[in-house]
Design a protein around this motif. Sequence first.
Motif, PDB file in Angstrom:
ATOM      1  N   ILE A   1      20.053  50.160  16.129  1.00  0.00           N
ATOM      2  CA  ILE A   1      20.821  48.922  16.290  1.00  0.00           C
ATOM      3  C   ILE A   1      21.989  49.143  17.248  1.00  0.00           C
ATOM      4  O   ILE A   1      22.256  48.311  18.129  1.00  0.00           O
ATOM      5  CB  ILE A   1      21.318  48.405  14.928  1.00  0.00           C
ATOM      6  CG1 ILE A   1      20.133  47.960  14.073  1.00  0.00           C
ATOM      7  CG2 ILE A   1      22.287  47.237  15.127  1.00  0.00           C
ATOM      8  CD1 ILE A   1      20.507  47.451  12.702  1.00  0.00           C
ATOM      9  N   THR A   2      22.688  50.263  17.087  1.00  0.00           N
ATOM     10  CA  THR A   2      23.807  50.555  17.997  1.00  0.00           C
ATOM     11  C   THR A   2      23.321  50.710  19.427  1.00  0.00           C
ATOM     12  O   THR A   2      23.927  50.193  20.371  1.00  0.00           O
ATOM     13  CB  THR A   2      24.542  51.828  17.549  1.00  0.00           C
ATOM     14  OG1 THR A   2      25.027  51.649  16.212  1.00  0.00           O
ATOM     15  CG2 THR A   2      25.713  52.135  18.472  1.00  0.00           C
TER      16      THR A   2
ATOM     17  N   CYS B   1      20.840  40.422  15.719  1.00  0.00           N
ATOM     18  CA  CYS B   1      21.588  40.931  16.883  1.00  0.00           C
ATOM     19  C   CYS B   1      20.820  40.767  18.184  1.00  0.00           C
ATOM     20  O   CYS B   1      21.298  41.171  19.243  1.00  0.00           O
ATOM     21  CB  CYS B   1      21.932  42.397  16.681  1.00  0.00           C
ATOM     22  SG  CYS B   1      23.111  42.699  15.347  1.00  0.00           S
TER      23      CYS B   1
ATOM     24  N   HIS C   1      19.474  55.110  25.132  1.00  0.00           N
ATOM     25  CA  HIS C   1      20.523  54.371  25.824  1.00  0.00           C
ATOM     26  C   HIS C   1      20.626  54.806  27.282  1.00  0.00           C
ATOM     27  O   HIS C   1      20.664  53.984  28.205  1.00  0.00           O
ATOM     28  CB  HIS C   1      21.851  54.572  25.100  1.00  0.00           C
ATOM     29  CG  HIS C   1      23.014  53.910  25.754  1.00  0.00           C
ATOM     30  ND1 HIS C   1      23.973  54.623  26.453  1.00  0.00           N
ATOM     31  CD2 HIS C   1      23.378  52.606  25.844  1.00  0.00           C
ATOM     32  CE1 HIS C   1      24.876  53.784  26.934  1.00  0.00           C
ATOM     33  NE2 HIS C   1      24.541  52.559  26.577  1.00  0.00           N
TER      34      HIS C   1
ATOM     35  N   GLN D   1      18.979  42.695  10.222  1.00  0.00           N
ATOM     36  CA  GLN D   1      20.225  42.749  10.985  1.00  0.00           C
ATOM     37  C   GLN D   1      19.922  42.876  12.479  1.00  0.00           C
ATOM     38  O   GLN D   1      20.578  42.251  13.312  1.00  0.00           O
ATOM     39  CB  GLN D   1      21.070  43.936  10.521  1.00  0.00           C
ATOM     40  CG  GLN D   1      22.401  44.057  11.267  1.00  0.00           C
ATOM     41  CD  GLN D   1      23.155  45.326  10.887  1.00  0.00           C
ATOM     42  OE1 GLN D   1      22.850  45.973   9.893  1.00  0.00           O
ATOM     43  NE2 GLN D   1      24.130  45.681  11.697  1.00  0.00           N
ATOM     44  N   ALA D   2      18.922  43.680  12.802  1.00  0.00           N
ATOM     45  CA  ALA D   2      18.549  43.864  14.201  1.00  0.00           C
ATOM     46  C   ALA D   2      18.076  42.557  14.817  1.00  0.00           C
ATOM     47  O   ALA D   2      18.407  42.230  15.961  1.00  0.00           O
ATOM     48  CB  ALA D   2      17.453  44.925  14.316  1.00  0.00           C
TER      49      ALA D   2
ATOM     50  N   LYS E   1      22.546  47.248  20.826  1.00  0.00           N
ATOM     51  CA  LYS E   1      23.762  46.505  21.164  1.00  0.00           C
ATOM     52  C   LYS E   1      24.384  47.028  22.465  1.00  0.00           C
ATOM     53  O   LYS E   1      24.801  46.241  23.317  1.00  0.00           O
ATOM     54  CB  LYS E   1      24.780  46.611  20.021  1.00  0.00           C
ATOM     55  CG  LYS E   1      24.404  45.818  18.772  1.00  0.00           C
ATOM     56  CD  LYS E   1      25.463  46.015  17.686  1.00  0.00           C
ATOM     57  CE  LYS E   1      25.143  45.220  16.443  1.00  0.00           C
ATOM     58  NZ  LYS E   1      26.153  45.450  15.373  1.00  0.00           N
ATOM     59  N   ASN E   2      24.446  48.353  22.595  1.00  0.00           N
ATOM     60  CA  ASN E   2      25.049  48.944  23.789  1.00  0.00           C
ATOM     61  C   ASN E   2      24.239  48.642  25.047  1.00  0.00           C
ATOM     62  O   ASN E   2      24.791  48.381  26.116  1.00  0.00           O
ATOM     63  CB  ASN E   2      25.207  50.452  23.613  1.00  0.00           C
ATOM     64  CG  ASN E   2      26.271  50.814  22.599  1.00  0.00           C
ATOM     65  OD1 ASN E   2      27.123  49.986  22.261  1.00  0.00           O
ATOM     66  ND2 ASN E   2      26.234  52.025  22.090  1.00  0.00           N
TER      67      ASN E   2
ATOM     68  N   LYS F   1      22.192  46.057  25.448  1.00  0.00           N
ATOM     69  CA  LYS F   1      22.243  44.628  25.738  1.00  0.00           C
ATOM     70  C   LYS F   1      23.557  44.213  26.411  1.00  0.00           C
ATOM     71  O   LYS F   1      23.600  43.211  27.114  1.00  0.00           O
ATOM     72  CB  LYS F   1      22.007  43.799  24.470  1.00  0.00           C
ATOM     73  CG  LYS F   1      20.536  43.546  24.182  1.00  0.00           C
ATOM     74  CD  LYS F   1      20.345  42.500  23.128  1.00  0.00           C
ATOM     75  CE  LYS F   1      18.904  42.015  23.084  1.00  0.00           C
ATOM     76  NZ  LYS F   1      18.517  41.235  24.260  1.00  0.00           N
ATOM     77  N   LYS F   2      24.620  44.975  26.188  1.00  0.00           N
ATOM     78  CA  LYS F   2      25.877  44.668  26.870  1.00  0.00           C
ATOM     79  C   LYS F   2      25.730  44.783  28.381  1.00  0.00           C
ATOM     80  O   LYS F   2      26.360  44.048  29.142  1.00  0.00           O
ATOM     81  CB  LYS F   2      26.981  45.621  26.390  1.00  0.00           C
ATOM     82  CG  LYS F   2      27.468  45.350  24.973  1.00  0.00           C
ATOM     83  CD  LYS F   2      28.513  46.397  24.571  1.00  0.00           C
ATOM     84  CE  LYS F   2      28.966  46.195  23.130  1.00  0.00           C
ATOM     85  NZ  LYS F   2      29.938  47.248  22.715  1.00  0.00           N
TER      86      LYS F   2
END
Length: 264
Positions: free
Chosen positions: A64-65, A97, A41, A93-94, A68-69, A71-72
Amino acid sequence: MLRIIIADDELPIREWLNYCLKDKKDSLEIVGIASDGLQAHELALKEKPDVVIIDIRMPKMDGITAMKNIKKVLPQTEFVILTNYADFSYAKQAISCGAKEYILKSELRSSELIEILAKIEEDRYTHRDRQGIFSHLERTAKNTLTEYSGDHYENHKFIEGALNYIHEHYNEAISLADVASQVYRSPEYFSRLFKEVTGENFSIYLINYRLMQAKILLTRTNLKITEISFRVGYQNPSYFSRLYKKYMGITPEDERRKNGDKAK
């Protein structure tokens, strides 16, 4: 050139991925290697990569977390997920997302990885976000405003208006003549002007824009493919499928399966 971050908590996997990609230095650049999700990240926010190849299970922050972080902040960054059989449900799930693709570690092959990255690079150039055209038009119009006559500037403003109309009415049976009338130009003159300013023929631009919208619906909704065809302006689903295969290189059905096998 794609700028890539590798993120995996297993040293042999990191080294193997680095080895596979380092020979592709003319088209790929590894800008960071992370051993956990938090590090991935932080590296992504610093390096702003085009692609992150990331393990789904890692310490400190799972894949995945982390995705998501990231991509924000960096919505254009693409993700390739590495997973084991036991994590297959997480892989799906990925994809839902926003991951571009997943690869089972037990089946990891350099040729498959290179092919996936090549497809990502192709998509970035061939099916780029058309919103970028607005920025280009705005810059060009401002330049021509100071360098050329008012007519030249107005021509660019007319094309910007035409693009706005296309983006608002692409799901309707619009033609070149319809759009030309909206900007008060003859079809012949509008056709030449559109190609001059955008670099594309009107018909090709409209097809590509419709198919881009179709891809969004295929990958982010569970609408039936027939319904998607109607929603992007094609009343003949068979014709829509042929066009999609021709321009996107894959059938609508395979596009959906590749992106999570959502219900048709």
